[in-house]
Scaffold this active site. Sequence first.
Site, PDB file in Angstrom:
ATOM      1  N   LYS A   1      62.283 -18.480  -7.415  1.00  0.00           N
ATOM      2  CA  LYS A   1      62.834 -18.757  -6.094  1.00  0.00           C
ATOM      3  C   LYS A   1      62.769 -17.481  -5.268  1.00  0.00           C
ATOM      4  O   LYS A   1      63.356 -16.463  -5.623  1.00  0.00           O
ATOM      5  CB  LYS A   1      64.272 -19.250  -6.208  1.00  0.00           C
ATOM      6  CG  LYS A   1      64.914 -19.484  -4.848  1.00  0.00           C
ATOM      7  CD  LYS A   1      66.234 -20.192  -4.951  1.00  0.00           C
ATOM      8  CE  LYS A   1      66.846 -20.341  -3.567  1.00  0.00           C
ATOM      9  NZ  LYS A   1      68.145 -21.037  -3.639  1.00  0.00           N
TER      10      LYS A   1
ATOM     11  N   GLU B   1      60.084 -14.766 -14.904  1.00  0.00           N
ATOM     12  CA  GLU B   1      61.296 -15.551 -14.606  1.00  0.00           C
ATOM     13  C   GLU B   1      61.237 -16.912 -15.304  1.00  0.00           C
ATOM     14  O   GLU B   1      62.208 -17.357 -15.919  1.00  0.00           O
ATOM     15  CB  GLU B   1      61.441 -15.769 -13.092  1.00  0.00           C
ATOM     16  CG  GLU B   1      61.927 -14.559 -12.313  1.00  0.00           C
ATOM     17  CD  GLU B   1      63.430 -14.311 -12.467  1.00  0.00           C
ATOM     18  OE1 GLU B   1      64.088 -15.018 -13.252  1.00  0.00           O
ATOM     19  OE2 GLU B   1      63.938 -13.399 -11.795  1.00  0.00           O
TER      20      GLU B   1
ATOM     21  N   LYS C   1      59.745 -22.248  -5.593  1.00  0.00           N
ATOM     22  CA  LYS C   1      60.326 -22.522  -4.278  1.00  0.00           C
ATOM     23  C   LYS C   1      60.211 -21.294  -3.396  1.00  0.00           C
ATOM     24  O   LYS C   1      60.536 -20.210  -3.855  1.00  0.00           O
ATOM     25  CB  LYS C   1      61.795 -22.899  -4.484  1.00  0.00           C
ATOM     26  CG  LYS C   1      62.574 -23.137  -3.232  1.00  0.00           C
ATOM     27  CD  LYS C   1      63.994 -23.481  -3.557  1.00  0.00           C
ATOM     28  CE  LYS C   1      64.746 -23.487  -2.239  1.00  0.00           C
ATOM     29  NZ  LYS C   1      66.131 -23.278  -2.398  1.00  0.00           N
TER      30      LYS C   1
ATOM     31  N   TYR D   1      62.086 -33.528   1.592  1.00  0.00           N
ATOM     32  CA  TYR D   1      62.928 -34.297   2.512  1.00  0.00           C
ATOM     33  C   TYR D   1      62.183 -35.528   3.021  1.00  0.00           C
ATOM     34  O   TYR D   1      62.800 -36.424   3.600  1.00  0.00           O
ATOM     35  CB  TYR D   1      63.376 -33.393   3.674  1.00  0.00           C
ATOM     36  CG  TYR D   1      64.176 -32.224   3.163  1.00  0.00           C
ATOM     37  CD1 TYR D   1      65.505 -32.386   2.804  1.00  0.00           C
ATOM     38  CD2 TYR D   1      63.588 -30.972   2.968  1.00  0.00           C
ATOM     39  CE1 TYR D   1      66.239 -31.330   2.280  1.00  0.00           C
ATOM     40  CE2 TYR D   1      64.314 -29.913   2.458  1.00  0.00           C
ATOM     41  CZ  TYR D   1      65.638 -30.098   2.107  1.00  0.00           C
ATOM     42  OH  TYR D   1      66.357 -29.055   1.576  1.00  0.00           O
TER      43      TYR D   1
END
Length: 343
Positions: free
Chosen positions: A212, A251, A266, A331
Amino acid sequence: GPGTGPDAAPQPAAHGAFPTVRLRRNRSEPWTRRLVAETRLTPADLMWPLFLEDGTDVWREVPSMPGVHRLSIERAVDAVARARDLGIPVVALFPHVPSERKTADCAEAWNPDNLVCRAVREIKRQVPDIGLMCDVALDPYNALGHDGLVEDGRIPNDATIDALIRQARTLADAGCDIIGPSDMMDGRVGAIRRALDAAGHQDVKMMAYSAKYASAFYGPFRDAVGSGGFLAGDKKTYQMDPANTDEALREVGLDLQEGADMVMVKPGMPYLDVLRRVKDAHRVPTFAYQVSGEYAMMKAAVERGWLDNRQVVLESLLAFKRAGADGVLTYAAVEAAEWLREP
Ligand code: PBG
């Protein structure tokens, strides 16, 4: 002589030989394009982030996200039922938290009667056959807008983990299926996993926001949850530097060692290279988040008539699949699922 008579080879055109290999042949009709397509997008690839607001009959559009609304719980139940009917497997819930519920200790995050927990219980009761994911991070509840606690202007890693554990346990107790740690503290996935297991939540899944980035593309989201105006400074001491990809692989590797079931990259479209590297290196269920700013950019251009809504949204989502994603948080999930259903 050569070039004459019935057995003569065809004569090249004046400009030279015609191509024998013609890639356009497979593109010539819709059926052949469908036949050779390598990548397919279906409603099962979509996860829908949904914003909650306390109250009754709330259906409030987020100004910077045309078509996205903050919903009260009973409206959210209807919206989730519709997503389920369209074949969307997971909805991710995000709360809009009024300023009086934001504190330095972020205690509202582990209030079992907070907005998210009440929504989880109600949706589980009325729409049991869809997955629910909840963010674990303190930003909606933090008076300073950060994902972690703030002490003397710094974000303490390990004290934050204690708070995240309480938040995750509370969400799992409410019935959340997938815990999504989005805070980027070191070691939080393992700590939350152990806490969930100790509390009897061995089957609660974790989708780690692993890679992220400290991105400028989250602006509209922070409006939607009401955290933007509160953010003191930036998130660069815990979210990743957009310059790095090797670090993204580390990560992801750590989150997997710590027990993550699924990992996420992201933002999405500006980070397709990271997505591809993560998928190739780790070969695990890998997701991308097409974040609020990406959505806002597409919709702003659509509103001006500069881009075609359906074509640009579906192309952007297909690109995630092509780059290695097993699914996409977007979305646009509901409208995309509707389009994908049409013959
Ligand atoms: C909170 C969180 C953020 C998003 C998801 N969870 C914002 C942030 O990190 O500031 C962003 C989603 C989006 O922009 O659509 N930790």
